[in-house]
Design a protein around this motif. Structure first.
Motif, PDB file in Angstrom:
ATOM      1  N   LYS A  64      -7.353   3.677   4.360  1.00  0.00           N
ATOM      2  CA  LYS A  64      -7.089   2.356   3.790  1.00  0.00           C
ATOM      3  C   LYS A  64      -6.121   1.554   4.650  1.00  0.00           C
ATOM      4  N   ASN A 123      -3.904   9.437  -4.010  1.00  0.00           N
ATOM      5  CA  ASN A 123      -4.868   9.741  -2.952  1.00  0.00           C
ATOM      6  C   ASN A 123      -4.356  10.845  -2.046  1.00  0.00           C
ATOM      7  N   ILE A 168       0.834  -1.201   0.000  1.00  0.00           N
ATOM      8  CA  ILE A 168       0.000   0.000   0.000  1.00  0.00           C
ATOM      9  C   ILE A 168       0.868   1.250   0.000  1.00  0.00           C
ATOM     10  N   SER A 169       0.432   2.264  -0.733  1.00  0.00           N
ATOM     11  CA  SER A 169       1.117   3.557  -0.793  1.00  0.00           C
ATOM     12  C   SER A 169       0.082   4.638  -1.079  1.00  0.00           C
ATOM     13  N   GLN A 170       0.498   5.878  -0.905  1.00  0.00           N
ATOM     14  CA  GLN A 170      -0.441   6.989  -1.065  1.00  0.00           C
ATOM     15  C   GLN A 170      -0.865   7.158  -2.515  1.00  0.00           C
ATOM     16  N   THR A 190      -4.045  12.482   1.913  1.00  0.00           N
ATOM     17  CA  THR A 190      -3.573  11.857   3.147  1.00  0.00           C
ATOM     18  C   THR A 190      -4.703  11.145   3.882  1.00  0.00           C
ATOM     19  N   TYR A 232      -5.611   7.778   2.129  1.00  0.00           N
ATOM     20  CA  TYR A 232      -4.525   6.812   2.330  1.00  0.00           C
ATOM     21  C   TYR A 232      -4.524   6.273   3.758  1.00  0.00           C
TER      22      TYR A 232
END
Length: 355
Positions: free
Chosen positions: A148, A140, A135-137, A142, A145
């Motif tokens: 999630k 999206n 998972i990474s930003q 902040t 992100y």
């Protein structure tokens, strides 16, 4: 006599009793918003636990409330048990609901679902840990992100819950897990957050995840304000450039008449100062055209009375000069309405120096 009193006690149950049913309770109620389809059992179990606790019916699924020995309380207990079963079935998908439809008690139904979907296994842990690593930003913001990645953390916590030790060791393990999650959260941020990320990691002790999230949100808001302030003067300068670009020459300089303060020509080429060319057409100066036509007519009549063509030409130049001097005394705003060039300078040919 005693049977009558027992029946009366059943009908007058206190609202705090787990056998009490509110008049608004019915089998068709949905206690949670999302139905369980076989995935994310931990989140569904947590939501159902909260809802059943609010209804004071959690004892029916954790085994605390069992079938009473009092025959007068059995019907009331059965009603509550069936009500809890209906609430659970309403939150299950069609296939799962059909597989547990004939379970007799809410306690057995709850345990069957927990045995089927809630057991910790290596494949489930591997899937969640892999999701954390991937998972990474990305594109999206902040908040999205963080939502999630926190959903994955909560599911991991439901699978691997820490024991409640009274010696305080659980707090040490909880702090260690929180620091690890903080590093995971900061690692997935975009490169634009490198500076604020370094500032957070330099704090001693490391802040909580909630505190770090608040810092990032504040930094994000400041960036939005800063970008808005930068955009305004840039757009204004673009408008000024667009307005003055049409008056630039080949040398990229703005040409302005120093006498009349008009764009498009210099004072040494101003028609009002040096005179209009003979072939210049006054397309929009109705009054000047009408007066010129009348004077030309008079001169032609005088020519028929004996004036030569040279004398007529000199008179025309004198008339033209008088009109130029008169027009130079008028207000600049009034003269700007006469023509596109305001009769102040030449047309596009003058700006390019063609004549």
């Amino acid at each position: 006599m005693s049977s009558t009193s027992d029946a009366t006690s059943v009908t007058t149950l206190d609202s705090s009793n787990h056998l009490y049913l509110h008049p608004s309770d019915h089998p068709g109620m949905n206690l949670v918003s999302k139905s369980f389809d076989g995935t994310r059992f931990g989140a569904w179990k947590r939501a159902m636990t909260i809802a059943l606790s609010a209804k004071n019916k959690l004892s029916f699924v954790n085994g605390v409330s069992t079938r009473p020995n009092d025959p007068f309380l059995v019907p009331q207990w059965q009603r509550c048990n069936d009500m809890v079963i209906s609430w659970i079935l309403n939150t299950l998908s069609r296939g799962i609901s059909d597989s547990v439809l004939y379970t007799e008690t809410a306690y057995k139904l709850w345990n069957e679902l927990n045995d089927r979907y809630g057991q910790v296994n290596g494949a489930k842990l591997y899937q969640l840990q892999k999701s954390i690593c991937e998972i990474s930003q990305g594109s999206n913001d902040t908040a999205t992100y963080f939502t999630k990645i926190k959903a994955i953390w909560d599911e991991l916590s439901a699978l691997n819950s820490l024991p409640n030790w009274s010696c305080g060791v659980s707090h040490v393990f909880a702090k260690r897990d929180e620091d690890q999650r903080l590093v995971q959260f900061l690692t997935g941020l975009n490169a634009s957050y490198d500076s604020i990320q370094s500032n957070i990691l330099m704090m001693k002790p490391l802040p909580s995840i909630s505190a770090a999230y608040a810092i990032l949100i504040q930094d994000e808001k400041q960036r939005e304000i800063h970008s808005t302030n930068i955009f305004a003067p840039e757009s204004s300068s673009m408008n000024v450039t667009a307005q003055t670009s049409q008056f630039r020459t080949e040398n990229k300089k703005v040409v302005v008449c120093s006498h009349y303060k008009k764009y498009g020509h210099t004072s040494n080429k101003c028609y009002r100062l040096v005179g209009f060319p003979k072939d210049f057409k006054f397309t929009k100066n109705k009054r000047f055209s009408a007066n010129s036509a009348s004077h030309v007519t008079e001169l032609k009549e005088q020519e028929s009375n004996g004036l030569t063509s040279d004398q007529i030409g000199e008179l025309l130049q004198l008339l033209q000069k008088s009109y130029i001097e008169k027009a130079g005394q008028e207000d600049a705003f009034n003269t700007s309405k006469i023509s596109h060039a305001n009769f102040v300078g030449p047309l596009s040919e003058e700006a390019t120096g063609s004549w």
